[in-house]
Design an enzyme around this catalytic site. Structure first.
Site, PDB file in Angstrom:
ATOM      1  N   TYR A 110      53.428  40.223  42.542  1.00 46.12           N
ATOM      2  CA  TYR A 110      53.141  39.869  43.932  1.00 46.12           C
ATOM      3  C   TYR A 110      52.349  38.579  44.038  1.00 46.12           C
ATOM      4  O   TYR A 110      52.166  38.045  45.127  1.00 46.12           O
ATOM      5  CB  TYR A 110      52.411  41.009  44.638  1.00 46.12           C
ATOM      6  CG  TYR A 110      50.911  41.036  44.433  1.00 46.12           C
ATOM      7  CD1 TYR A 110      50.050  40.564  45.420  1.00 46.12           C
ATOM      8  CD2 TYR A 110      50.352  41.522  43.262  1.00 46.12           C
ATOM      9  CE1 TYR A 110      48.675  40.572  45.244  1.00 46.12           C
ATOM     10  CE2 TYR A 110      48.984  41.548  43.079  1.00 46.12           C
ATOM     11  CZ  TYR A 110      48.144  41.076  44.069  1.00 46.12           C
ATOM     12  OH  TYR A 110      46.780  41.089  43.879  1.00 46.12           O
ATOM     13  N   ARG A 111      51.849  38.066  42.919  1.00 49.20           N
ATOM     14  CA  ARG A 111      51.245  36.741  42.858  1.00 49.20           C
ATOM     15  C   ARG A 111      51.392  36.260  41.433  1.00 49.20           C
ATOM     16  O   ARG A 111      51.735  37.028  40.544  1.00 49.20           O
ATOM     17  CB  ARG A 111      49.780  36.754  43.321  1.00 49.20           C
ATOM     18  CG  ARG A 111      48.852  37.582  42.482  1.00 49.20           C
ATOM     19  CD  ARG A 111      47.536  37.880  43.166  1.00 49.20           C
ATOM     20  NE  ARG A 111      46.692  36.715  43.369  1.00 49.20           N
ATOM     21  CZ  ARG A 111      45.414  36.796  43.759  1.00 49.20           C
ATOM     22  NH1 ARG A 111      44.854  37.980  43.972  1.00 49.20           N
ATOM     23  NH2 ARG A 111      44.688  35.703  43.925  1.00 49.20           N
ATOM     24  N   TYR A 163      44.792  32.990  37.455  1.00 47.53           N
ATOM     25  CA  TYR A 163      46.017  32.388  37.965  1.00 47.53           C
ATOM     26  C   TYR A 163      46.039  30.860  37.885  1.00 47.53           C
ATOM     27  O   TYR A 163      46.995  30.242  38.339  1.00 47.53           O
ATOM     28  CB  TYR A 163      46.235  32.832  39.410  1.00 47.53           C
ATOM     29  CG  TYR A 163      46.395  34.331  39.536  1.00 47.53           C
ATOM     30  CD1 TYR A 163      47.611  34.940  39.271  1.00 47.53           C
ATOM     31  CD2 TYR A 163      45.323  35.143  39.875  1.00 47.53           C
ATOM     32  CE1 TYR A 163      47.761  36.314  39.364  1.00 47.53           C
ATOM     33  CE2 TYR A 163      45.464  36.521  39.959  1.00 47.53           C
ATOM     34  CZ  TYR A 163      46.690  37.101  39.705  1.00 47.53           C
ATOM     35  OH  TYR A 163      46.834  38.470  39.777  1.00 47.53           O
TER      36      TYR A 163
END
Length: 541
Positions: free
Chosen positions: A498-499, A121
């Site tokens: 969700y992320r 991420y």
């Protein structure tokens, strides 16, 4: 060079995240680095001087050599939109308060990180260039562990390895729940991103209890029972009195969390790991429908992981061992190579916990259900020594492993990887449709579909790692375009993440609607009127 990704803003319809265009300036070592566009170099130099007065010169980093590690990331960033201006590393809450005072004075944006190991991420890199990393890894105290209640209070720099070692050293009968690369990951950081693990305590935020948060004005908020004078129940009771505030500080930029309470899992008397092999890509629907009732009833108490064969192969192998041709690696090649290693096209991992009697009663029921779905149920009796089984068996008892880092080596030597994690109901038709769409999009860009699915209670997380060679600019651009199309087209079907990686936060946030974003903007303005804490995080300017 502009530090904020205008491409992201245009495609997301986001307006607020344009606050921090960065501009290149010369570093003392002669190379370029990024600085907030609204700040001239004299002001930036003054801010650095004040920060050094707080933490010491050794803990402020603002040149090419000392900031190199903060710029490292596996995600695609072909235009350099996620380059920090430097970093500052406090050692105490008081230093965090003082740093925020300086940031407010100079309007210096700060990007808080714990250990900066959020690998799929963005690592420690910010949502837009020019932000200074607020590196909290020096705050690494295990403040308290209650051996009777099984609770812990930790600072941001405490890793799962740190806590594991503490439990072993003090002979405490508790297990951790760890994310994939737990030894190097912050307990606090992973929980704030609402990360998950592999034991019955796998929903990390659910098993969190109490926070200490430094707000942008330097005031300290203790959530839940922590705000009560002389409270002894801060880590025992989650809810406190009045509105529940802890969730506001997860996946947000409303404050800097400096302490986190967690519940630890009591070590069970018995534990048994299972792996179920399914031979065909289309089996994913039957697998999901088989798992759902067991998770809803908690007969299988941990989050169930359904690992695709390509992902499993990437852990320990490189792509060119199997496939050197252009285009996505064919299913038949993946299936053949997986079978050689005792793997199916889908490999489902779960465990039973409790006593031998409990496990003995549940196991036949679970076996019958998975066998009826076309699966082959395996245990340590058949799989001991198989590296994939051993890896997941370790994770499902909270053990330490770094083996999944190997997926960054799948394609070339550049270490490229970015995660996309859309959520759906745990119904068989959902992963069937998601798998088909993901394979279509990734084939279009000549990438390999290497998935995992995780079944929680009633939800299904589809974890797609796009693996590419970051040292190849053409591949990096393709990976960036592929991820944009994937998020966009999945979102059109109601399958939203969700992320998100820092490169796609605006794009994902736009999919959650105008009202959601407006409420977040109001909260941000109330709590951080100078917008100094992580502007752009989760699309919140």
């Amino acid at each position: 060079m502009n530090g904020i990704s205008r491409r992201e803003i245009l495609r997301a319809g986001a307006v607020g995240s344009a606050l921090l265009a960065g501009q290149a300036i010369a570093s003392p070592l002669g190379g370029p680095r990024m600085m907030p566009a609204s700040m001239d170099r004299d002001v930036f130099a003054a801010a650095l001087k004040d920060l050094r007065a707080i933490v010491g010169a050794d803990w402020v980093f603002a040149d090419e050599a000392s900031t190199a590690s903060y710029k490292k990331s596996f995600i695609p960033d072909p235009l350099g939109h996620h380059i920090p201006s430097g970093a500052v590393a406090p050692a105490s809450v008081e230093e965090v308060q003082a740093i925020l005072k300086v940031a407010n004075r100079y309007k210096l944006p700060l990007w808080p990180v714990s250990t900066g190991k959020n690998m799929g991420y963005g690592m420690a890199t910010p949502a837009s260039s020019g932000q200074m990393i607020l590196d909290l890894k020096r705050m690494n105290k295990i403040i308290h562990v209650d051996g009777e209640l099984g609770t812990a209070l930790v600072e941001p720099g405490v890793t799962y390895q740190d806590m594991h070692d503490y439990l072993v050293a003090h002979n405490l009968p508790y297990w951790l729940d760890v994310p994939t690369v737990g030894p190097i990951v912050s307990m606090l950081g992973n929980t704030l991103e609402r990360g998950v693990g592999y034991t019955p305590y796998g929903d990390h935020f659910f098993f969190q209890c109490g926070m200490e948060v430094v707000l942008a004005d330097g005031s300290i908020l203790k959530t839940g029972m922590g705000s009560v004078k002389d409270s002894t129940t801060w880590q025992a009771f989650k809810w406190g009195y009045g509105p529940y505030l802890d969730g506001l500080f997860t996946q947000s930029n409303f404050g800097v969390v400096t302490k986190l309470g967690m519940w630890l899992m009591p070590k069970p008397p018995a534990y048994k790991a299972f792996m179920v092999r399914h031979p065909n890509p289309e089996d994913i629907a039957a697998i999901t429908d088989t798992i759902r009732p067991f998770r809803m009833s908690n007969l299988i108490p941990n989050g169930v992981l359904i690992m695709g064969a390509a992902y499993q192969l990437a852990m320990f192998h490189r792509r060119d061992e199997f496939w050197k041709e252009p285009g996505s690696i064919p299913d038949e090649v993946v299936k053949r190579e997986a079978a050689k290693r005792g793997l199916g096209m889908w490999n489902t991992y779960f465990a039973l916990y409790g006593t031998d009697k409990i496990i003995g009663a549940i196991e036949p029921i679970v076996r019958r259900a998975f066998e009826a779905s076309g699966g082959e149920v395996m245990t340590a009796a058949e799989m001991t020594g198989n590296p994939w089984f051993e890896h997941h068996q370790t994770l499902m008892r909270g053990g330490m492993t770094l083996e999944e880092i190997g997926i960054v080596r799948w394609r070339g030597n550049g270490g490229g990887m970015v995660a996309f994690a859309p959520v759906a109901p745990a119904k068989g038709e959902e992963p069937k449709g998601q798998t088909a769409l993901a394979k279509e999009i990734m084939a279009k860009y000549n990438f390999d579909y290497a998935p995992a699915y995780a079944v929680g209670g009633r939800e299904l997380h589809h974890i797609i790692f796009l693996m590419f060679d970051k040292s190849d600019p053409e591949q990096e651009n393709r990976a960036d375009a592929c991820m944009t199309e994937m998020i966009t087209r999945f979102g059109e079907k109601g399958w939203c993440a969700y992320r998100s990686a820092v490169s796609t936060m605006d794009l994902v946030a736009a999919q959650y609607g105008a009202t959601n974003r407006e409420v977040n903007a109001r909260l941000k303005q109330a709590l951080d009127p100078n917008h100094i804490i992580a502007p752009g995080k989760q699309g919140i300017a």
